[in-house]
Design a protein around this motif. Structure first.
Motif, PDB file in Angstrom:
ATOM      1  N   GLY A  51      -1.583  -5.913 -10.023  1.00 47.51           N
ATOM      2  CA  GLY A  51      -2.522  -5.367 -10.997  1.00 47.51           C
ATOM      3  C   GLY A  51      -3.502  -4.663 -10.092  1.00 47.51           C
ATOM      4  N   PRO A  52      -4.031  -4.934  -9.012  1.00 48.89           N
ATOM      5  CA  PRO A  52      -5.109  -4.081  -8.253  1.00 48.89           C
ATOM      6  C   PRO A  52      -4.548  -2.756  -7.605  1.00 48.89           C
ATOM      7  N   MET A  53      -3.130  -3.023  -7.297  1.00 50.02           N
ATOM      8  CA  MET A  53      -2.775  -1.578  -6.822  1.00 50.02           C
ATOM      9  C   MET A  53      -2.433  -0.549  -7.910  1.00 50.02           C
ATOM     10  N   ALA A  54      -1.797  -1.079  -8.975  1.00 48.69           N
ATOM     11  CA  ALA A  54      -1.463  -0.401 -10.286  1.00 48.69           C
ATOM     12  C   ALA A  54      -2.783   0.364 -10.765  1.00 48.69           C
ATOM     13  N   ALA A  55      -3.746  -0.532 -10.760  1.00 46.31           N
ATOM     14  CA  ALA A  55      -5.174   0.046 -11.308  1.00 46.31           C
ATOM     15  C   ALA A  55      -5.729   1.148 -10.204  1.00 46.31           C
ATOM     16  N   LYS A  56      -5.611   0.993  -8.888  1.00 44.38           N
ATOM     17  CA  LYS A  56      -5.889   1.987  -7.883  1.00 44.38           C
ATOM     18  C   LYS A  56      -5.011   3.157  -8.363  1.00 44.38           C
ATOM     19  N   VAL A  57      -3.960   3.077  -8.665  1.00 52.36           N
ATOM     20  CA  VAL A  57      -2.957   4.302  -9.066  1.00 52.36           C
ATOM     21  C   VAL A  57      -3.633   5.188 -10.140  1.00 52.36           C
ATOM     22  N   LEU A  58      -3.964   4.296 -11.342  1.00 51.57           N
ATOM     23  CA  LEU A  58      -4.337   4.878 -12.524  1.00 51.57           C
ATOM     24  C   LEU A  58      -5.779   5.162 -12.510  1.00 51.57           C
ATOM     25  N   GLY A  59      -6.670   4.528 -11.365  1.00 55.20           N
ATOM     26  CA  GLY A  59      -8.051   4.744 -11.510  1.00 55.20           C
ATOM     27  C   GLY A  59      -8.914   3.859 -12.547  1.00 55.20           C
ATOM     28  N   LYS A  60      -8.244   2.778 -12.755  1.00 57.86           N
ATOM     29  CA  LYS A  60      -8.794   1.948 -13.668  1.00 57.86           C
ATOM     30  C   LYS A  60      -9.076   0.701 -13.350  1.00 57.86           C
ATOM     31  N   ARG A  61      -9.904  -0.251 -14.019  1.00 60.10           N
ATOM     32  CA  ARG A  61     -10.168  -1.655 -13.650  1.00 60.10           C
ATOM     33  C   ARG A  61      -8.983  -2.272 -13.752  1.00 60.10           C
ATOM     34  N   PRO A  62      -8.849  -3.267 -12.657  1.00 61.90           N
ATOM     35  CA  PRO A  62      -7.516  -4.282 -12.553  1.00 61.90           C
ATOM     36  C   PRO A  62      -7.525  -5.081 -13.973  1.00 61.90           C
ATOM     37  N   GLY A  63      -8.475  -5.416 -14.411  1.00 62.48           N
ATOM     38  CA  GLY A  63      -8.302  -6.431 -15.801  1.00 62.48           C
ATOM     39  C   GLY A  63      -7.612  -5.680 -16.944  1.00 62.48           C
ATOM     40  N   ALA A  64      -8.004  -4.158 -17.195  1.00 61.01           N
ATOM     41  CA  ALA A  64      -7.427  -3.239 -18.213  1.00 61.01           C
ATOM     42  C   ALA A  64      -6.064  -3.123 -18.033  1.00 61.01           C
TER      43      ALA A  64
ATOM     44  N   SER B 117       0.698  -1.144   0.002  1.00 65.56           N
ATOM     45  CA  SER B 117       0.025   0.239  -0.189  1.00 65.56           C
ATOM     46  C   SER B 117       0.920   1.299  -0.022  1.00 65.56           C
ATOM     47  N   PHE B 118       2.114   1.172   0.752  1.00 67.75           N
ATOM     48  CA  PHE B 118       2.921   2.406   0.708  1.00 67.75           C
ATOM     49  C   PHE B 118       3.294   2.610  -0.729  1.00 67.75           C
ATOM     50  N   ARG B 119       3.715   1.572  -1.328  1.00 71.90           N
ATOM     51  CA  ARG B 119       4.321   1.738  -2.698  1.00 71.90           C
ATOM     52  C   ARG B 119       3.366   2.471  -3.500  1.00 71.90           C
ATOM     53  N   GLY B 120       2.053   1.921  -3.612  1.00 68.77           N
ATOM     54  CA  GLY B 120       0.905   2.420  -4.263  1.00 68.77           C
ATOM     55  C   GLY B 120       0.745   3.896  -3.898  1.00 68.77           C
TER      56      GLY B 120
ATOM     57  N   ALA C 153       1.477   1.297 -17.346  1.00 73.51           N
ATOM     58  CA  ALA C 153       1.294   0.098 -16.640  1.00 73.51           C
ATOM     59  C   ALA C 153       2.511  -0.768 -16.357  1.00 73.51           C
ATOM     60  N   VAL C 154       3.244  -0.730 -17.559  1.00 76.10           N
ATOM     61  CA  VAL C 154       4.578  -1.525 -17.325  1.00 76.10           C
ATOM     62  C   VAL C 154       5.411  -0.728 -16.221  1.00 76.10           C
ATOM     63  N   LEU C 155       5.467   0.475 -16.241  1.00 78.18           N
ATOM     64  CA  LEU C 155       6.284   1.148 -15.015  1.00 78.18           C
ATOM     65  C   LEU C 155       5.922   1.098 -13.741  1.00 78.18           C
ATOM     66  N   LEU C 156       4.427   0.668 -13.700  1.00 79.42           N
ATOM     67  CA  LEU C 156       4.043   0.793 -12.383  1.00 79.42           C
ATOM     68  C   LEU C 156       4.253  -0.767 -11.807  1.00 79.42           C
ATOM     69  N   ARG C 157       4.122  -1.495 -12.679  1.00 82.60           N
ATOM     70  CA  ARG C 157       4.338  -3.167 -12.258  1.00 82.60           C
ATOM     71  C   ARG C 157       5.738  -3.524 -12.117  1.00 82.60           C
ATOM     72  N   VAL C 158       6.384  -3.108 -13.297  1.00 81.50           N
ATOM     73  CA  VAL C 158       7.769  -3.685 -12.963  1.00 81.50           C
ATOM     74  C   VAL C 158       8.748  -2.813 -12.450  1.00 81.50           C
ATOM     75  N   VAL C 159       8.686  -1.562 -12.592  1.00 79.06           N
ATOM     76  CA  VAL C 159       9.288  -0.471 -12.253  1.00 79.06           C
ATOM     77  C   VAL C 159       9.161  -0.245 -10.599  1.00 79.06           C
ATOM     78  N   LEU C 160       8.161  -0.324 -10.377  1.00 80.80           N
ATOM     79  CA  LEU C 160       7.716   0.098  -8.808  1.00 80.80           C
ATOM     80  C   LEU C 160       7.239  -1.363  -8.210  1.00 80.80           C
ATOM     81  N   GLY C 161       7.216  -2.104  -8.819  1.00 80.77           N
ATOM     82  CA  GLY C 161       6.398  -3.528  -8.221  1.00 80.77           C
ATOM     83  C   GLY C 161       5.093  -3.904  -7.633  1.00 80.77           C
ATOM     84  N   LEU C 162       4.310  -2.966  -7.961  1.00 81.02           N
ATOM     85  CA  LEU C 162       2.904  -3.010  -7.914  1.00 81.02           C
ATOM     86  C   LEU C 162       2.214  -4.312  -8.623  1.00 81.02           C
TER      87      LEU C 162
END
Length: 211
Positions: free
Chosen positions: A174-187, A94-97, A163-172
């Motif tokens: 899917g759900p946490m990256a989606a929360k940061v971006l305000g999008k659905r996790p699936g997207a 959660s802190f990363r996000g 999406a790649v920056l958040l998931r690979v660089v920051l290690g988030l």
């Protein structure tokens, strides 16, 4: 049993990992959460642990978004983190996000202030042009620099890039990256998978050309 698409996604992320985006071993989220909790209580040593863990990731993320101004925006991000840290509640993930959200808002504010177009399409409405052959030649999977890896990510379509920056660089995840971006996790998972696949193909193509 893992699906073929799941295995393919792991292989693609591993290729990007070889591009030194994971330059240091990430701290376990439980350990990070403990350090954050101690930092909230004023433990300066614990805050140093948190800073050393997260700063390289935030800086890489911001470089992917706004290029050469990343250092200044990272400083503004840490100012906000320090200011609001006592009010934070959550674990290491959660802190990363939370930190990523602050960094993203600061980056957006910077773009609005300067009317500058960011390096990646993550904050841009246009679709990036594909990398040229000359740009890709001579790159090997095991020695590509972090700067070059971020440059390749910058050439992805905007949704895939962030999406790649958040998931690979920051290690988030899917759900946490989606929360940061305000999008659905699936997207976000789909954008990340497509972006990693495109990067994997580009890097493999460069390796084949080298031989």
């Amino acid at each position: 049993m893992r699906t073929d698409s799941h295995s393919a996604g792991e292989r693609e992320e591993d290729v990007v990992g070889k591009a030194e985006l994971r330059r240091h071993k990430r701290m376990d989220d439980g350990e990070l959460g403990d350090a954050v909790a101690r930092a909230r209580q004023g433990d300066e040593a614990a805050f140093g642990v948190v800073y050393r863990e997260l700063h390289p990731m935030l800086l890489g993320y911001l470089r992917g978004l706004i290029g050469d101004d990343a250092d200044d925006i990272a400083s503004e991000t840490w100012h906000d983190i320090v200011r609001d840290l006592r009010g934070f509640r959550g674990d290491g993930l959660s802190f990363r996000g939370w930190a990523a959200t602050i960094a993203r808002h600061r980056a957006l504010d910077h773009v609005r202030r300067t009317s500058a177009r960011p390096r990646t399409t993550a904050l841009d409405e246009r679709t990036a042009e594909p990398a040229t052959t000359q740009d890709s030649e001579g790159l090997a999977l095991d020695n590509i620099s972090t700067e070059r890896a971020l440059s390749l990510i910058a050439e992805l379509p905007r949704d895939q890039a962030e999406a790649v920056l958040l998931r690979v660089v920051l290690g988030l995840n899917g759900p946490m990256a989606a929360k940061v971006l305000g999008k659905r996790p699936g997207a976000v998972r789909t954008a990340s998978h497509r972006g990693l696949k495109r990067l994997s193909e580009r890097l493999r193509g460069a390796e084949e050309k080298q031989w």
